[in-house]
Design a protein around this motif. Structure first.
Motif, mmCIF file in Angstrom:
data_model
loop_
_atom_site.group_PDB
_atom_site.id
_atom_site.type_symbol
_atom_site.label_atom_id
_atom_site.label_comp_id
_atom_site.label_asym_id
_atom_site.label_seq_id
_atom_site.Cartn_x
_atom_site.Cartn_y
_atom_site.Cartn_z
ATOM 1 N N GLU A 24 0.832 -1.199 0.000
ATOM 2 C CA GLU A 24 0.000 0.000 0.000
ATOM 3 C C GLU A 24 0.866 1.247 0.000
ATOM 4 O OE1 GLU A 24 -3.931 1.926 2.160
ATOM 5 O OE2 GLU A 24 -2.942 0.189 3.086
ATOM 6 N N ILE A 25 0.464 2.219 -0.835
ATOM 7 C CA ILE A 25 1.151 3.506 -0.919
ATOM 8 C C ILE A 25 0.165 4.606 -0.574
ATOM 9 C CG2 ILE A 25 2.547 5.044 -2.358
ATOM 10 C CD1 ILE A 25 1.790 1.750 -3.842
ATOM 11 N N LYS A 26 0.534 5.462 0.348
ATOM 12 C CA LYS A 26 -0.298 6.599 0.697
ATOM 13 C C LYS A 26 0.211 7.826 -0.065
ATOM 14 C CE LYS A 26 -3.354 5.007 3.605
ATOM 15 N NZ LYS A 26 -4.813 5.054 3.266
ATOM 16 N N MET A 27 -0.531 8.220 -1.089
ATOM 17 C CA MET A 27 -0.185 9.387 -1.892
ATOM 18 C C MET A 27 -1.007 10.569 -1.411
ATOM 19 S SD MET A 27 0.004 7.821 -5.753
ATOM 20 C CE MET A 27 1.102 6.449 -6.166
ATOM 21 N N LEU A 28 -0.348 11.626 -0.989
ATOM 22 C CA LEU A 28 -1.027 12.786 -0.414
ATOM 23 C C LEU A 28 -1.149 13.913 -1.438
ATOM 24 C CD1 LEU A 28 0.692 12.856 3.089
ATOM 25 C CD2 LEU A 28 -1.472 11.766 2.438
ATOM 26 N N PRO A 29 -2.140 14.802 -1.268
ATOM 27 C CA PRO A 29 -2.313 15.907 -2.206
ATOM 28 C C PRO A 29 -1.043 16.725 -2.388
ATOM 29 C CG PRO A 29 -4.203 15.765 -0.765
ATOM 30 C CD PRO A 29 -3.190 14.780 -0.231
ATOM 31 N N SER A 30 -0.771 17.069 -3.634
ATOM 32 C CA SER A 30 0.361 17.893 -4.081
ATOM 33 C C SER A 30 1.674 17.129 -4.177
ATOM 34 C CB SER A 30 0.544 19.140 -3.202
ATOM 35 O OG SER A 30 1.097 18.827 -1.942
ATOM 36 N N GLU A 31 1.691 15.843 -3.786
ATOM 37 C CA GLU A 31 2.900 15.032 -3.972
ATOM 38 C C GLU A 31 2.982 14.552 -5.416
ATOM 39 O OE1 GLU A 31 3.399 13.181 0.542
ATOM 40 O OE2 GLU A 31 2.618 11.908 -1.070
ATOM 41 N N CYS A 32 4.108 13.905 -5.754
ATOM 42 C CA CYS A 32 4.332 13.415 -7.112
ATOM 43 C C CYS A 32 4.933 12.022 -7.034
ATOM 44 C CB CYS A 32 5.278 14.367 -7.848
ATOM 45 S SG CYS A 32 5.581 13.926 -9.577
ATOM 46 N N TRP A 33 4.301 11.060 -7.727
ATOM 47 C CA TRP A 33 4.700 9.661 -7.633
ATOM 48 C C TRP A 33 4.800 9.000 -9.000
ATOM 49 C CZ3 TRP A 33 5.460 6.835 -3.027
ATOM 50 C CH2 TRP A 33 5.168 7.536 -1.840
ATOM 51 N N TYR A 34 5.765 8.083 -9.111
ATOM 52 C CA TYR A 34 5.845 7.151 -10.243
ATOM 53 C C TYR A 34 5.428 5.772 -9.745
ATOM 54 C CZ TYR A 34 8.100 3.350 -12.780
ATOM 55 O OH TYR A 34 8.347 2.152 -13.422
ATOM 56 N N GLY A 35 4.700 5.039 -10.584
ATOM 57 C CA GLY A 35 4.373 3.649 -10.282
ATOM 58 C C GLY A 35 4.663 2.766 -11.479
ATOM 59 N N ASN A 36 5.140 1.565 -11.215
ATOM 60 C CA ASN A 36 5.339 0.582 -12.282
ATOM 61 C C ASN A 36 4.036 -0.200 -12.433
ATOM 62 O OD1 ASN A 36 5.957 -1.562 -13.957
ATOM 63 N ND2 ASN A 36 8.011 -1.855 -13.108
ATOM 64 N N PHE A 37 3.253 0.174 -13.425
ATOM 65 C CA PHE A 37 1.925 -0.409 -13.564
ATOM 66 C C PHE A 37 1.913 -1.659 -14.428
ATOM 67 C CE2 PHE A 37 1.222 4.015 -12.304
ATOM 68 C CZ PHE A 37 0.588 3.766 -11.097
ATOM 69 N N ASN A 38 3.105 -2.163 -14.755
ATOM 70 C CA ASN A 38 3.215 -3.546 -15.239
ATOM 71 C C ASN A 38 2.888 -4.524 -14.112
ATOM 72 O OD1 ASN A 38 4.091 -2.794 -17.799
ATOM 73 N ND2 ASN A 38 6.260 -2.929 -17.265
ATOM 74 N N LEU A 39 3.064 -4.055 -12.889
ATOM 75 C CA LEU A 39 2.824 -4.887 -11.712
ATOM 76 C C LEU A 39 1.347 -4.841 -11.329
ATOM 77 C CD1 LEU A 39 5.913 -3.647 -9.671
ATOM 78 C CD2 LEU A 39 5.701 -5.842 -10.854
ATOM 79 N N PRO A 40 0.847 -5.860 -10.638
ATOM 80 C CA PRO A 40 -0.549 -5.839 -10.201
ATOM 81 C C PRO A 40 -0.815 -4.633 -9.310
ATOM 82 C CG PRO A 40 0.404 -8.028 -9.929
ATOM 83 C CD PRO A 40 1.544 -7.112 -10.266
ATOM 84 N N HIS A 41 -1.924 -3.924 -9.576
ATOM 85 C CA HIS A 41 -2.256 -2.749 -8.781
ATOM 86 C C HIS A 41 -3.765 -2.592 -8.680
ATOM 87 C CE1 HIS A 41 -1.806 -1.452 -12.986
ATOM 88 N NE2 HIS A 41 -2.716 -0.517 -12.738
ATOM 89 N N SER A 42 -4.191 -1.922 -7.625
ATOM 90 C CA SER A 42 -5.613 -1.724 -7.375
ATOM 91 C C SER A 42 -5.799 -0.499 -6.495
ATOM 92 C CB SER A 42 -6.219 -2.956 -6.698
ATOM 93 O OG SER A 42 -5.630 -3.155 -5.417
#
Length: 235
Positions: free
Chosen positions: A139-157
């Motif tokens: 689990e990743i907690k992404m907060l407002p105004s932050e910036c994130w990269y995700g590898n979406f080749n991996l299972p995600h929900s």
């Protein structure tokens, strides 16, 4: 897993993000095209699309850079400032809204990791403590105004168990030297990036069904590649 996600060293103005979001909310958001991937309400509006229209929310890695800014983007000065801060080519740029009591079911995307040369950026605008975003079971907690990269080749929900909308600004970008330097500074491990996950037969079949819904030349070509891979597995 290393490189599954990465917080990038940007911190944007929450106030300005919300101001541009209000501009976008004066337009109609479009329901996501793949009804099998979610329950509840998952909607989107395009700031950059294949034909420059705000209701064209398809997002696929492209071999030809045909994406165009929509007229809506011209009315969102801060979104445009953020986009211009990324010194690389961009493909699809959208706002995605997962409404309360809605869920994006676990799935994998096709060729959407940094190792593929195209990477997806998430910038949360509105969220709440009851949003649960998982990549590769973490689990990743992404907060407002932050910036994130995700590898979406991996299972995600994603699941929104809260009472407010979860809206992200999402950009699909082309990898280049600028982004390599950015990722290196942020802790990306280049030594392990080529150890890509192998998609299961079930995941490939799911991807084929999703690509059929898009019905573009690019999606048709991807379907053929996936079908070839499935034949190899069978043999």
């Amino acid at each position: 897993m290393q490189n599954a996600f990465l917080k990038l060293p940007f911190h944007f103005s929450e106030e300005k993000l919300l101001k541009d979001l209000e501009v976008c909310r004066t337009y109609n958001f479009t329901s996501h095209f793949n009804k099998n991937d979610y329950s509840g309400e998952w909607t989107s509006i395009a700031l950059r699309s294949q034909n420059g229209e705000i209701d064209n929310i398809f997002a696929l890695p492209q071999t030809e850079k045909k994406f165009k800014d929509t007229q809506l983007l011209q009315n969102c000065a801060y979104f445009k400032e953020i986009i211009d801060a990324f010194k690389c080519e961009k493909e699809s740029i959208r706002l995605l809204n997962l409404k309360p009591d809605s869920e994006i079911k676990e799935h994998t995307d096709y060729n959407l990791g940094y190792e593929d040369g195209v990477f997806r950026i998430h910038i949360p605008i509105t969220t709440n403590s009851d949003v649960h975003f998982f990549i590769n079971s973490e689990e990743i907690k992404m907060l407002p105004s932050e910036c994130w990269y995700g590898n979406f080749n991996l299972p995600h929900s994603v699941k929104n168990d809260g009472e407010t909308d979860r809206i992200h600004l999402i950009m699909d970008c082309f990898r280049n030297d600028w982004s390599d330097n950015l990722f290196a500074e942020s802790g990306y491990n280049f030594e392990v990036e080529n150890h890509q996950p192998e998609y299961s037969r079930e995941a490939k079949l799911q991807m084929i069904e999703e690509l059929k819904l898009m019905d573009t030349e690019i999606s048709k070509a991807m379907i053929l590649e996936l079908q070839k891979d499935l034949k190899k597995i069978q043999n």
